[in-house]
Design a protein around this motif. Structure first.
Motif, PDB file in Angstrom:
ATOM      1  N   PHE A 235       0.834  -1.207   0.000  1.00 49.38           N
ATOM      2  CA  PHE A 235       0.000   0.000   0.000  1.00 49.38           C
ATOM      3  C   PHE A 235       0.870   1.260   0.000  1.00 49.38           C
ATOM      4  CE2 PHE A 235      -2.485   3.077   2.746  1.00 49.38           C
ATOM      5  CZ  PHE A 235      -3.305   3.523   1.720  1.00 49.38           C
ATOM      6  N   LYS A 236       1.932   1.236   0.805  1.00 52.63           N
ATOM      7  CA  LYS A 236       2.857   2.375   0.868  1.00 52.63           C
ATOM      8  C   LYS A 236       3.516   2.610  -0.487  1.00 52.63           C
ATOM      9  CE  LYS A 236       7.016   3.945   3.341  1.00 52.63           C
ATOM     10  NZ  LYS A 236       8.022   3.579   4.380  1.00 52.63           N
ATOM     11  N   SER A 237       3.858   1.521  -1.183  1.00 53.61           N
ATOM     12  CA  SER A 237       4.517   1.625  -2.482  1.00 53.61           C
ATOM     13  C   SER A 237       3.575   2.155  -3.560  1.00 53.61           C
ATOM     14  CB  SER A 237       5.066   0.257  -2.892  1.00 53.61           C
ATOM     15  OG  SER A 237       5.641   0.296  -4.172  1.00 53.61           O
ATOM     16  N   LYS A 238       2.319   1.701  -3.537  1.00 57.09           N
ATOM     17  CA  LYS A 238       1.365   2.068  -4.583  1.00 57.09           C
ATOM     18  C   LYS A 238       0.688   3.413  -4.318  1.00 57.09           C
ATOM     19  CE  LYS A 238       0.263  -2.680  -5.967  1.00 57.09           C
ATOM     20  NZ  LYS A 238       0.850  -2.527  -7.315  1.00 57.09           N
ATOM     21  N   SER A 239       0.465   3.746  -3.050  1.00 61.48           N
ATOM     22  CA  SER A 239      -0.245   4.990  -2.704  1.00 61.48           C
ATOM     23  C   SER A 239       0.483   5.712  -1.579  1.00 61.48           C
ATOM     24  CB  SER A 239      -1.688   4.679  -2.293  1.00 61.48           C
ATOM     25  OG  SER A 239      -2.371   3.972  -3.303  1.00 61.48           O
ATOM     26  N   PRO A 240       1.706   6.198  -1.845  1.00 65.44           N
ATOM     27  CA  PRO A 240       2.500   6.783  -0.752  1.00 65.44           C
ATOM     28  C   PRO A 240       1.846   7.994  -0.094  1.00 65.44           C
ATOM     29  CG  PRO A 240       3.503   7.210  -2.896  1.00 65.44           C
ATOM     30  CD  PRO A 240       2.423   6.209  -3.124  1.00 65.44           C
ATOM     31  N   ARG A 241       1.184   8.844  -0.879  1.00 66.71           N
ATOM     32  CA  ARG A 241       0.571  10.033  -0.278  1.00 66.71           C
ATOM     33  C   ARG A 241      -0.538   9.655   0.692  1.00 66.71           C
ATOM     34  NH1 ARG A 241       0.066  14.776  -4.925  1.00 66.71           N
ATOM     35  NH2 ARG A 241       2.319  14.950  -5.349  1.00 66.71           N
ATOM     36  N   LEU A 242      -1.388   8.727   0.272  1.00 66.11           N
ATOM     37  CA  LEU A 242      -2.474   8.293   1.153  1.00 66.11           C
ATOM     38  C   LEU A 242      -1.922   7.556   2.360  1.00 66.11           C
ATOM     39  CD1 LEU A 242      -5.458   8.026   1.768  1.00 66.11           C
ATOM     40  CD2 LEU A 242      -5.529   6.006   0.270  1.00 66.11           C
ATOM     41  N   TYR A 243      -0.875   6.749   2.140  1.00 68.42           N
ATOM     42  CA  TYR A 243      -0.250   6.018   3.244  1.00 68.42           C
ATOM     43  C   TYR A 243       0.238   6.983   4.317  1.00 68.42           C
ATOM     44  CZ  TYR A 243       3.304   3.391   5.818  1.00 68.42           C
ATOM     45  OH  TYR A 243       4.062   2.822   6.817  1.00 68.42           O
ATOM     46  N   TRP A 244       0.979   8.018   3.891  1.00 74.14           N
ATOM     47  CA  TRP A 244       1.541   8.950   4.869  1.00 74.14           C
ATOM     48  C   TRP A 244       0.458   9.836   5.481  1.00 74.14           C
ATOM     49  CZ3 TRP A 244       5.734   8.050   7.249  1.00 74.14           C
ATOM     50  CH2 TRP A 244       6.772   7.360   6.624  1.00 74.14           C
ATOM     51  N   PHE A 245      -0.592  10.124   4.722  1.00 72.42           N
ATOM     52  CA  PHE A 245      -1.709  10.883   5.300  1.00 72.42           C
ATOM     53  C   PHE A 245      -2.335  10.089   6.451  1.00 72.42           C
ATOM     54  CE2 PHE A 245      -6.293  11.609   5.525  1.00 72.42           C
ATOM     55  CZ  PHE A 245      -6.323  12.968   5.839  1.00 72.42           C
TER      56      PHE A 245
END
Length: 252
Positions: A235-245
């Motif tokens: 998930f972090k690799s595919k959607s880093p912005r959402l992951y960090w949000f």
């Protein structure tokens, strides 16, 4: 007279990273520390740099990261131990001062949040989980953990583990630590992309082994956690912005 902190840095052919770490240490607003550098016989000019530094250093072949960390523990004389490897830095110039403010209760172990940088130079805030949730894995970066040397005693890193010996060491340490303090600020800037992140599958396998050996959970729960960790990494690799949000909204 022993100094309050012992900063242990492990390095191998990473002169640029070592110099960043050295600058971060030199800029601390209090200088109540010893700096120990364990170098694995680097050939990139590291020893020439260390000769001009304030470090108590050793440069010789070793048997890997955790063997080197054990060498650092053997040399340590400061009251509290912090591992800050080459390329890692303190989050700000006053971190040791802020940690000192947390020592009134004489804790055996302190931990705090972290900042994580990537290859693009972006820095993200990574809040620590409560240490009571350590069965899920490392609850903050190893560089944001501070161990009282007296409480460490003869505990050492198990070199049979190539990537997760820091988790094993911390879990065994927590079993005997009596006073634990959370520091509500980031302690380190962790340089992402290291060996453990490049070999996440092996790291998860070692963690599963540690959890069952130390009776932290059942093998089934350990496997379930490993699956969830793999999903989180994807998930972090595919959607880093959402992951960090979502990470920034993590409540303690």
């Amino acid at each position: 007279m022993n100094q309050n902190f012992c900063i242990i840095t492990i390095t191998k052919n990473n002169l640029d990273g070592l110099q960043r770490t050295a600058k971060s240490i030199q800029l601390q607003t209090i200088q109540d520390f010893e700096w120990i550098v364990i170098d694995a016989a680097s050939t990139d000019g590291t020893t020439d740099f260390l000769k001009t530094s304030q470090a108590d250093w050793t440069s010789e072949p070793d048997h890997g990261l955790y063997d080197a960390m054990n060498k650092g523990l053997e040399k340590a004389s400061g009251t509290y131990i912090i591992f800050m490897n080459a390329g890692d830095t303190f989050a700000d110039v006053d971190i040791l001062e802020l940690i000192t403010d947390q020592l009134e209760t004489n804790p055996d172990f302190l931990y705090g949040d972290a900042l994580e940088s990537n290859e693009n130079g972006d820095v993200r805030y990574k809040p620590a989980r409560p240490y009571t949730k350590s069965v899920r894995g490392m609850f903050t970066h190893h560089q944001s953990m501070i161990y009282k040397r007296e409480a460490v005693g003869d505990l050492r890193y198990d070199t049979q583990y190539k990537l997760a010996a820091d988790y094993d060491f911390t879990m065994r340490f927590l079993k005997k630590a009596e006073r634990i303090t959370y520091c509500p600020f980031p302690i380190c800037i962790f340089e992402s992309g290291g060996v453990s992140q490049q070999n996440a599958g092996l790291s998860r396998a070692e963690e599963m082994d540690i959890k069952t050996k130390l009776n932290l959970c059942s093998p089934f729960i350990a496997r379930t956690i490993a699956i969830l960790q793999a999903a989180s990494l994807a998930f972090k690799s595919k959607s880093p912005r959402l992951y960090w949000f979502l990470k920034s909204r993590t409540a303690r």
